[in-house]
Design a protein around this motif. Structure first.
Motif, mmCIF file in Angstrom:
data_model
loop_
_atom_site.group_PDB
_atom_site.id
_atom_site.type_symbol
_atom_site.label_atom_id
_atom_site.label_comp_id
_atom_site.label_asym_id
_atom_site.label_seq_id
_atom_site.Cartn_x
_atom_site.Cartn_y
_atom_site.Cartn_z
ATOM 1 N N TYR A 119 0.821 -1.210 0.000
ATOM 2 C CA TYR A 119 0.000 0.000 0.000
ATOM 3 C C TYR A 119 0.855 1.260 0.000
ATOM 4 O O TYR A 119 0.511 2.255 -0.638
ATOM 5 C CB TYR A 119 -0.936 -0.001 1.213
ATOM 6 C CG TYR A 119 -2.194 -0.824 1.003
ATOM 7 C CD1 TYR A 119 -2.288 -1.708 -0.078
ATOM 8 C CD2 TYR A 119 -3.266 -0.729 1.860
ATOM 9 C CE1 TYR A 119 -3.415 -2.467 -0.283
ATOM 10 C CE2 TYR A 119 -4.419 -1.486 1.659
ATOM 11 C CZ TYR A 119 -4.489 -2.359 0.586
ATOM 12 O OH TYR A 119 -5.621 -3.110 0.382
ATOM 13 N N GLU A 120 1.964 1.224 0.705
ATOM 14 C CA GLU A 120 2.862 2.378 0.704
ATOM 15 C C GLU A 120 3.385 2.629 -0.708
ATOM 16 O O GLU A 120 3.470 3.773 -1.170
ATOM 17 C CB GLU A 120 4.017 2.118 1.671
ATOM 18 C CG GLU A 120 4.868 3.321 1.978
ATOM 19 C CD GLU A 120 5.871 3.033 3.079
ATOM 20 O OE1 GLU A 120 7.069 2.842 2.752
ATOM 21 O OE2 GLU A 120 5.468 2.978 4.256
ATOM 22 N N TYR A 121 3.717 1.552 -1.416
ATOM 23 C CA TYR A 121 4.192 1.654 -2.804
ATOM 24 C C TYR A 121 3.086 2.188 -3.721
ATOM 25 O O TYR A 121 3.325 3.080 -4.543
ATOM 26 C CB TYR A 121 4.657 0.285 -3.285
ATOM 27 C CG TYR A 121 4.986 0.200 -4.751
ATOM 28 C CD1 TYR A 121 6.124 0.811 -5.272
ATOM 29 C CD2 TYR A 121 4.150 -0.494 -5.630
ATOM 30 C CE1 TYR A 121 6.429 0.732 -6.629
ATOM 31 C CE2 TYR A 121 4.445 -0.588 -6.974
ATOM 32 C CZ TYR A 121 5.575 0.036 -7.481
ATOM 33 O OH TYR A 121 5.866 -0.042 -8.816
ATOM 34 N N LEU A 122 1.869 1.658 -3.567
ATOM 35 C CA LEU A 122 0.759 2.093 -4.415
ATOM 36 C C LEU A 122 0.462 3.570 -4.230
ATOM 37 O O LEU A 122 0.243 4.303 -5.198
ATOM 38 C CB LEU A 122 -0.501 1.273 -4.099
ATOM 39 C CG LEU A 122 -0.444 -0.235 -4.354
ATOM 40 C CD1 LEU A 122 -1.794 -0.872 -4.058
ATOM 41 C CD2 LEU A 122 -0.008 -0.534 -5.770
ATOM 42 N N GLU A 123 0.470 4.014 -2.973
ATOM 43 C CA GLU A 123 0.076 5.395 -2.689
ATOM 44 C C GLU A 123 1.189 6.401 -2.938
ATOM 45 O O GLU A 123 0.941 7.487 -3.471
ATOM 46 C CB GLU A 123 -0.426 5.493 -1.241
ATOM 47 C CG GLU A 123 -1.733 4.730 -1.034
ATOM 48 C CD GLU A 123 -2.178 4.695 0.420
ATOM 49 O OE1 GLU A 123 -3.394 4.659 0.660
ATOM 50 O OE2 GLU A 123 -1.303 4.698 1.324
ATOM 51 N N HIS A 124 2.415 6.049 -2.558
ATOM 52 C CA HIS A 124 3.504 7.024 -2.629
ATOM 53 C C HIS A 124 4.286 6.980 -3.931
ATOM 54 O O HIS A 124 4.860 7.992 -4.339
ATOM 55 C CB HIS A 124 4.458 6.823 -1.455
ATOM 56 C CG HIS A 124 3.802 7.051 -0.133
ATOM 57 N ND1 HIS A 124 4.365 6.643 1.059
ATOM 58 C CD2 HIS A 124 2.634 7.642 0.193
ATOM 59 C CE1 HIS A 124 3.559 6.973 2.055
ATOM 60 N NE2 HIS A 124 2.507 7.581 1.555
ATOM 61 N N THR A 125 4.330 5.810 -4.580
ATOM 62 C CA THR A 125 5.079 5.696 -5.837
ATOM 63 C C THR A 125 4.171 5.727 -7.057
ATOM 64 O O THR A 125 4.408 6.471 -8.012
ATOM 65 C CB THR A 125 5.922 4.404 -5.846
ATOM 66 O OG1 THR A 125 6.821 4.420 -4.730
ATOM 67 C CG2 THR A 125 6.733 4.293 -7.137
ATOM 68 N N LEU A 126 3.093 4.918 -7.024
ATOM 69 C CA LEU A 126 2.174 4.888 -8.164
ATOM 70 C C LEU A 126 1.076 5.949 -8.054
ATOM 71 O O LEU A 126 0.334 6.174 -9.006
ATOM 72 C CB LEU A 126 1.540 3.501 -8.289
ATOM 73 C CG LEU A 126 2.496 2.333 -8.544
ATOM 74 C CD1 LEU A 126 1.710 1.050 -8.777
ATOM 75 C CD2 LEU A 126 3.415 2.614 -9.733
ATOM 76 N N HIS A 127 0.974 6.563 -6.873
ATOM 77 C CA HIS A 127 -0.007 7.635 -6.633
ATOM 78 C C HIS A 127 -1.444 7.182 -6.899
ATOM 79 O O HIS A 127 -2.266 7.938 -7.436
ATOM 80 C CB HIS A 127 0.334 8.873 -7.471
ATOM 81 C CG HIS A 127 1.735 9.364 -7.266
ATOM 82 N ND1 HIS A 127 2.154 9.908 -6.060
ATOM 83 C CD2 HIS A 127 2.821 9.353 -8.094
ATOM 84 C CE1 HIS A 127 3.430 10.234 -6.173
ATOM 85 N NE2 HIS A 127 3.860 9.911 -7.377
#
Length: 245
Positions: free
Chosen positions: A162-170
């Motif tokens: 989720y951190e990757y989805l929200e912060h990297t993939l926005h």
């Protein structure tokens, strides 16, 4: 100084509960007694007690006081969308994630039905065990649409998807539906969890949507029976809100 004392109160009682000095069901001193002991205001006492309640150490009963909960079971929220990384931080226990698979595969018939897509649709299949204090007590099996989620790696899935989805993939994760059941343990449960002689596990199936309502993730979170309790808080509506049913 006062701002730190509520943390001292919290740590004092959290330590006593974790070491067994305070047993489940024990009643804590009253707010007035705690205020006198720590030489702080009742408002500061309430901050410490609220923190104990939020972290699953006590249950506050209006008009009766605060009572110690059984910390052998860890609170797992039913409502809300919380990543395991966020949950582990709240629990404050030694934990790690063991990644068994991070691969892109066709959805197949059964997962296609869960994600409302085609069997040939590519999805990320992620299998992870959650080890807490040396025991693998959760098995998470996730399927995410590959045309929505790109670039997953073992390093990412071992940290926080989720951190990757929200912060990297926005991507904006919005809401989910969850279904909870008790089911017979599978061969995968036996292989990837430390369930001993248990014959059943608790299974939480989740269907997660983006802000635009896209269903992009189907997950099975499988839990050892003796370690988790599933917690929700509900408020009864007034009669006029219920339509006097």
């Amino acid at each position: 100084m006062t701002n730190n004392i509520y943390w001292t109160l919290y740590k004092d009682y959290a330590d006593q509960i974790e070491t067994g000095a305070l047993q489940p069901g024990s009643k804590l001193p009253s707010e007035n007694e705690l205020a006198a002991t720590y030489q702080i205001t009742r408002e500061t006492v309430r901050k410490g007690l609220n923190l104990l309640a939020q972290n699953g150490y006590i249950h506050k009963v209006k008009g009766k006081g605060s009572f110690v909960l059984d910390t052998g079971r860890m609170n797992f929220p039913v409502t809300g969308l919380v990543s395991y990384k966020e949950l582990a931080k709240r629990l404050g226990r030694k934990s790690r994630t063991l990644v068994y698979a991070t691969e892109r595969v066709p959805a197949g018939e059964s997962i296609a039905k869960e994600l409302h897509t085609r069997p040939d649709q590519l999805v990320w299949k992620v299998i992870r065990a959650r080890e807490i204090e040396g025991e693998r007590i959760i098995l998470d099996i996730d399927y995410l649409l590959a045309d929505v989620v790109s670039g997953l790696t073992k390093e990412i899935t071992g940290d926080s998807i989720y951190e990757y989805l929200e912060h990297t993939l926005h991507l904006k994760i919005s809401y989910s539906k969850k279904i909870i059941s008790v089911e017979r343990a599978t061969a995968m449960d036996q292989a990837y969890m430390d369930i001993g002689n248990d014959t059943h596990v608790v299974v939480v199936r989740g269907y997660v949507h983006l802000e635009d309502t896209t269903l992009f993730q189907y997950t099975e979170s499988r839990h050892r029976l003796d370690k988790f309790q599933f917690v929700d808080f509900a408020r009864r509506e007034s009669n006029h809100e219920l339509g006097d049913q």
